[in-house]
Design a protein around this motif. Structure first.
Motif, PDB file in Angstrom:
ATOM      1  N   LYS A 191       0.894  -1.397  -0.148  1.00 20.01           N
ATOM      2  CA  LYS A 191      -0.154   0.031   0.023  1.00 20.01           C
ATOM      3  C   LYS A 191       0.814   1.415  -0.072  1.00 20.01           C
ATOM      4  O   LYS A 191       0.319   2.235  -0.678  1.00 20.01           O
ATOM      5  CB  LYS A 191      -1.154  -0.031   1.356  1.00 20.01           C
ATOM      6  CG  LYS A 191      -1.937  -1.248   1.264  1.00 20.01           C
ATOM      7  CD  LYS A 191      -2.513  -1.419  -0.140  1.00 20.01           C
ATOM      8  CE  LYS A 191      -3.317  -2.722  -0.412  1.00 20.01           C
ATOM      9  NZ  LYS A 191      -4.439  -2.639   0.278  1.00 20.01           N
ATOM     10  N   LEU A 208       1.683   1.566  -3.558  1.00 18.37           N
ATOM     11  CA  LEU A 208       0.510   2.088  -4.111  1.00 18.37           C
ATOM     12  C   LEU A 208       0.598   3.676  -3.952  1.00 18.37           C
ATOM     13  O   LEU A 208       0.337   4.162  -5.200  1.00 18.37           O
ATOM     14  CB  LEU A 208      -0.755   1.319  -3.767  1.00 18.37           C
ATOM     15  CG  LEU A 208      -1.831   1.912  -4.415  1.00 18.37           C
ATOM     16  CD1 LEU A 208      -2.157   1.436  -5.745  1.00 18.37           C
ATOM     17  CD2 LEU A 208      -3.181   1.132  -3.361  1.00 18.37           C
ATOM     18  N   TYR A 209       0.265   4.160  -2.719  1.00 18.52           N
ATOM     19  CA  TYR A 209       0.268   5.507  -2.886  1.00 18.52           C
ATOM     20  C   TYR A 209       1.437   6.368  -3.077  1.00 18.52           C
ATOM     21  O   TYR A 209       1.234   7.393  -3.412  1.00 18.52           O
ATOM     22  CB  TYR A 209      -0.154   5.939  -1.083  1.00 18.52           C
ATOM     23  CG  TYR A 209      -1.668   5.734  -0.952  1.00 18.52           C
ATOM     24  CD1 TYR A 209      -2.364   6.500  -1.119  1.00 18.52           C
ATOM     25  CD2 TYR A 209      -2.022   4.186  -0.362  1.00 18.52           C
ATOM     26  CE1 TYR A 209      -3.796   6.518  -1.131  1.00 18.52           C
ATOM     27  CE2 TYR A 209      -3.524   4.098  -0.186  1.00 18.52           C
ATOM     28  CZ  TYR A 209      -4.361   5.301  -0.569  1.00 18.52           C
ATOM     29  OH  TYR A 209      -5.788   5.019  -0.448  1.00 18.52           O
ATOM     30  N   HIS A 220       0.328   0.438  -9.670  1.00 19.37           N
ATOM     31  CA  HIS A 220      -0.992   1.280  -9.704  1.00 19.37           C
ATOM     32  C   HIS A 220      -2.092   0.139  -9.430  1.00 19.37           C
ATOM     33  O   HIS A 220      -3.328   0.553  -9.379  1.00 19.37           O
ATOM     34  CB  HIS A 220      -1.189   1.323 -11.143  1.00 19.37           C
ATOM     35  CG  HIS A 220      -0.114   2.428 -11.713  1.00 19.37           C
ATOM     36  ND1 HIS A 220       0.009   3.502 -11.090  1.00 19.37           N
ATOM     37  CD2 HIS A 220       1.023   2.152 -12.497  1.00 19.37           C
ATOM     38  CE1 HIS A 220       1.159   4.273 -11.860  1.00 19.37           C
ATOM     39  NE2 HIS A 220       1.505   3.356 -12.592  1.00 19.37           N
ATOM     40  N   TYR A 224       8.685   9.775  -4.255  1.00 25.31           N
ATOM     41  CA  TYR A 224       7.224  10.341  -3.826  1.00 25.31           C
ATOM     42  C   TYR A 224       7.551  11.648  -3.211  1.00 25.31           C
ATOM     43  O   TYR A 224       8.231  11.931  -2.229  1.00 25.31           O
ATOM     44  CB  TYR A 224       6.613   9.292  -2.801  1.00 25.31           C
ATOM     45  CG  TYR A 224       5.374   9.809  -2.571  1.00 25.31           C
ATOM     46  CD1 TYR A 224       4.207   9.691  -3.260  1.00 25.31           C
ATOM     47  CD2 TYR A 224       5.230  10.400  -1.114  1.00 25.31           C
ATOM     48  CE1 TYR A 224       3.090  10.095  -2.672  1.00 25.31           C
ATOM     49  CE2 TYR A 224       4.104  10.821  -0.516  1.00 25.31           C
ATOM     50  CZ  TYR A 224       2.970  10.606  -1.379  1.00 25.31           C
ATOM     51  OH  TYR A 224       1.682  11.051  -0.817  1.00 25.31           O
ATOM     52  N   GLY A 260     -14.515   2.177  -1.931  1.00 32.52           N
ATOM     53  CA  GLY A 260     -13.139   2.292  -2.472  1.00 32.52           C
ATOM     54  C   GLY A 260     -12.630   1.100  -3.546  1.00 32.52           C
ATOM     55  O   GLY A 260     -13.558   0.063  -3.544  1.00 32.52           O
ATOM     56  N   GLY A 320      -9.086  -3.108  -1.558  1.00 31.57           N
ATOM     57  CA  GLY A 320      -8.027  -1.911  -1.189  1.00 31.57           C
ATOM     58  C   GLY A 320      -6.748  -2.161  -2.347  1.00 31.57           C
ATOM     59  O   GLY A 320      -5.864  -1.800  -2.159  1.00 31.57           O
ATOM     60  N   LYS A 374      -7.070  -0.230  -5.012  1.00 26.76           N
ATOM     61  CA  LYS A 374      -6.824   0.948  -5.429  1.00 26.76           C
ATOM     62  C   LYS A 374      -6.994   1.984  -4.362  1.00 26.76           C
ATOM     63  O   LYS A 374      -7.201   1.599  -3.399  1.00 26.76           O
ATOM     64  CB  LYS A 374      -7.853   1.139  -6.717  1.00 26.76           C
ATOM     65  CG  LYS A 374      -7.863   0.511  -7.756  1.00 26.76           C
ATOM     66  CD  LYS A 374      -9.059   0.894  -8.841  1.00 26.76           C
ATOM     67  CE  LYS A 374      -8.853  -0.117 -10.258  1.00 26.76           C
ATOM     68  NZ  LYS A 374      -9.838   0.377 -10.991  1.00 26.76           N
ATOM     69  N   LYS A 375      -6.528   3.146  -4.570  1.00 26.69           N
ATOM     70  CA  LYS A 375      -6.590   4.278  -3.607  1.00 26.69           C
ATOM     71  C   LYS A 375      -8.155   4.561  -3.289  1.00 26.69           C
ATOM     72  O   LYS A 375      -8.786   4.512  -4.188  1.00 26.69           O
ATOM     73  CB  LYS A 375      -5.958   5.534  -4.134  1.00 26.69           C
ATOM     74  CG  LYS A 375      -4.377   5.387  -4.446  1.00 26.69           C
ATOM     75  CD  LYS A 375      -3.849   6.868  -5.001  1.00 26.69           C
ATOM     76  CE  LYS A 375      -2.497   6.550  -5.433  1.00 26.69           C
ATOM     77  NZ  LYS A 375      -1.953   7.983  -5.884  1.00 26.69           N
ATOM     78  N   VAL A 376      -8.073   4.805  -2.044  1.00 26.29           N
ATOM     79  CA  VAL A 376      -9.492   5.430  -1.544  1.00 26.29           C
ATOM     80  C   VAL A 376      -9.716   6.765  -1.451  1.00 26.29           C
ATOM     81  O   VAL A 376      -8.820   7.549  -1.221  1.00 26.29           O
ATOM     82  CB  VAL A 376     -10.073   4.644  -0.267  1.00 26.29           C
ATOM     83  CG1 VAL A 376     -10.001   3.249  -0.389  1.00 26.29           C
ATOM     84  CG2 VAL A 376      -9.014   4.931   0.690  1.00 26.29           C
ATOM     85  N   ASN A 431      -6.792   0.468   2.834  1.00 26.51           N
ATOM     86  CA  ASN A 431      -6.113   1.574   2.495  1.00 26.51           C
ATOM     87  C   ASN A 431      -6.459   2.656   3.616  1.00 26.51           C
ATOM     88  O   ASN A 431      -6.167   3.872   3.322  1.00 26.51           O
ATOM     89  CB  ASN A 431      -6.114   1.892   1.377  1.00 26.51           C
ATOM     90  CG  ASN A 431      -5.801   0.996   0.233  1.00 26.51           C
ATOM     91  OD1 ASN A 431      -5.074   0.103   0.718  1.00 26.51           O
ATOM     92  ND2 ASN A 431      -6.482   1.257  -1.147  1.00 26.51           N
ATOM     93  N   GLU A 474      -2.254   6.562   3.343  1.00 32.18           N
ATOM     94  CA  GLU A 474      -1.847   8.035   2.711  1.00 32.18           C
ATOM     95  C   GLU A 474      -1.229   9.028   3.840  1.00 32.18           C
ATOM     96  O   GLU A 474      -0.414   9.342   3.612  1.00 32.18           O
ATOM     97  CB  GLU A 474      -2.696   8.532   1.686  1.00 32.18           C
ATOM     98  CG  GLU A 474      -2.032   9.553   0.953  1.00 32.18           C
ATOM     99  CD  GLU A 474      -2.920   9.986  -0.113  1.00 32.18           C
ATOM    100  OE1 GLU A 474      -2.369  10.739  -1.220  1.00 32.18           O
ATOM    101  OE2 GLU A 474      -4.031   9.906   0.068  1.00 32.18           O
TER     102      GLU A 474
END
Length: 542
Positions: free
Chosen positions: A33, A36-37, A42, A80, A198, A202, A204-206, A265, A269
């Motif tokens: 995760k 992902l963030y 992706h 990032y 979302g 999990g 994908k981003k929420v 998620n 973030e």
């Protein structure tokens, strides 16, 4: 001058950390995760669906995909928001904890993952102790808040009493009875609510909605009961909670605590953003009697991991190096401290699990992998410019399970010897030989019994060798030394119980295997000047 400034700037934006936890706390999930963030991937594969086509991004070894566990450490790098992040994802299973101990030596800080329902568990305590020994600052992420969990105040109390470190909650969960709604950000004084619909599992981003805790609209989203409960908790936290202090954090005296759910998620973030603002950049490291600053004008580093056959098609062998100072550039020549050899580091690689990228340059804080033709060892230090530096050695912890290993097909003796010795150099197993007995018989020592299964699997899969293991009754290993030279004796001359076994480790250092603590005390009483060491650092110095 500009080149020096550029190097300092590059080093200052590095963040290198390890993730530690008890098994099944969700460590591999949160690693995915964060990737992902961070934009490195992706779509996150669900860890629950290991038997499906997707597996955790950080798990590359075939047995990891089959068993659904991490058995080796993975190094991953991504960019990032202006930071260059190096994640060291470590094995969660306690049977592979020694790999984690070594990896922690390469980290500047650690993220300690705790299951919200189970609290502080045995392996968490062990790994926390290693972090404290090495002075590593620790973040805490309380995971699985989407399920019924312990009360947050009880979890904070447990962290402080069991681990002996102050805790400073940076956010606060809303709904800990299996009805997780979101978190309250104590710094921004905002309630962050997450989209329950979302990305699938999990992957994908929420979406996130931010409101103030006294907003009339908040009750519509979480209910008046949770809004009132949150107001009460905030008041209590402001009165009795520990404030976060950067100096205390860097000294390992306080841990910032975040609540969330990696699988959904929720809170990931937010944690990543705070982590980047709080985590330390690469710091000076001790080598001999001096401290080596990360922005020194020379390259230095050490090997903390060796991994054979990451690419089974090429039977390659990679040495993972933590860069401690300066800058790597293509074709850099370095001197090795242990072997005294001078080598050229060519085509270093950085990783995203099994995917590799050739790098032209890297800086202090980065992790690079270089091809190892058999000259590197775990704990090997290196430096450019003719310098001979030896960074602090990596400790060897005593095995708790032992077995004698035989090759089934004597015609494959050479493959067996090559395979078992290479896996020992990786640190996958500790090898012992009895003095005056042929080299074709080894005693393997491991921290956890699952390591035997992995050893047998890898010998078959990577070296096409089948072995037989005969388990032994020994439970303790101790390295032998004497108070001074006048007491020194040969292994065979020691007075030991009939069930104790003198052996030599892979560095030919004397070791004795014991069945009980009583046998250790018995030997100490009857051998004047004898000292037993439970942890060895000698293997990486000789």
């Amino acid at each position: 001058m500009n080149e020096i400034y550029d190097m300092k700037q590059e080093i200052s934006r590095r963040r290198t950390f390890a993730i530690i936890s008890h098994p099944d706390a969700g460590k591999t999930t949160i690693t995915e995760k964060l990737l992902l963030y961070g934009g490195a991937i992706h779509l996150a594969g669900t860890v629950k669906g290991r038997k499906a086509s997707k597996h955790a991004t950080s798990d590359w070894m075939e047995i990891e995909k089959q068993r659904g566990i991490s058995v080796t450490s993975s190094a991953m790098q991504f960019e990032y928001e202006g930071f260059c992040i190096n994640i060291l994802d470590t094995p969660g299973h306690q049977d592979f904890s020694e790999d984690t101990y070594r990896t922690l030596c390469a980290a500047d800080c650690a993220v300690m993952l705790i299951d919200g329902a189970k609290g502080v568990e045995a392996q968490t305590i062990k790994l926390f102790t290693v972090c404290r020994m090495r002075g590593i600052p620790i973040f805490t992420f309380v995971n699985k808040m989407d399920r019924a969990s312990k009360h947050p105040f009880d979890l904070l109390d447990e962290i402080e009493k069991v681990l002996g470190i102050h805790s400073a909650p940076m956010n606060w969960p809303i709904g800990t009875d299996g009805n997780f709604k979101g978190v309250y950000d104590r710094q921004k004084k905002q309630v962050q609510l997450f989209d329950q619909k979302g990305g699938h599992h999990g992957a994908k981003k929420v979406g996130m909605l931010s409101l103030t805790p006294d907003s009339p609209e908040l009750a519509d989203h979480i209910g008046s009961h949770y809004q009132q409960l949150l107001a009460s908790d905030i008041e209590l936290l402001d009165i009795a909670g520990n404030p976060f202090d950067t100096t205390q954090f860097l000294n390992g005296e306080i841990t910032p605590v975040f609540f969330g759910s990696a699988i959904t998620n929720f809170g990931v973030e937010t944690f990543l953003q705070y982590f980047l603002g709080m985590a330390p950049p690469p710091a000076a490291r001790k080598a001999g009697g001096e401290m080596i600053a990360p922005d020194s004008d020379f390259f230095s580093g050490f090997v903390f991991k060796i991994q054979a056959n990451m690419n089974p098609d090429h039977r390659d062998r990679m040495a993972f190096i933590r860069i401690c100072s300066g800058k790597y550039e293509k074709g850099l020549q370095v001197d090795l401290a242990l072997s005294g050899k001078s080598v050229k580091l060519t085509q270093p690689q950085q990783f995203m699990a099994q995917d590799r990228t050739i790098v032209e340059q890297a800086y202090a804080g980065d992790i690079i992998g270089v091809f190892d033709p058999g000259i590197f060892r775990i704990g090997e230090s290196m430096a450019s410019g003719g310098r001979k530096l030896q960074f602090e050695s990596i400790p060897v912890f005593p095995p708790e399970h032992f077995a004698r290993i035989y090759v089934k097909d004597s015609m494959k003796r050479k493959q067996f010897l090559k395979g078992i010795e290479q896996l020992a150099l990786e640190g996958a197993v500790q090898l012992y030989k009895q003095p005056d007995i042929g080299t074709e018989t080894y005693i393997a020592g491991v921290v956890g019994v699952l390591q035997f299964e992995v050893l047998e699997y890898r010998l078959k899969a990577e070296y096409n060798v089948e072995v037989t293991m005969s388990r032994l009754n020994y439970k303790l290993a101790r390295w032998v030394r004497f108070k001074d030279a006048s007491f020194a004796r040969d292994l065979k001359d020691l007075t030991l119980t009939s069930t104790s076994l003198p052996v030599l480790d892979s560095s030919s250092s004397p070791v004795v295997l014991f069945e009980s603590l009583w046998a250790i005390d018995w030997a100490l009483e009857r051998n004047k000047g004898l000292i037993f060491d439970e942890i060895s650092e000698q293997s990486f110095r000789d």
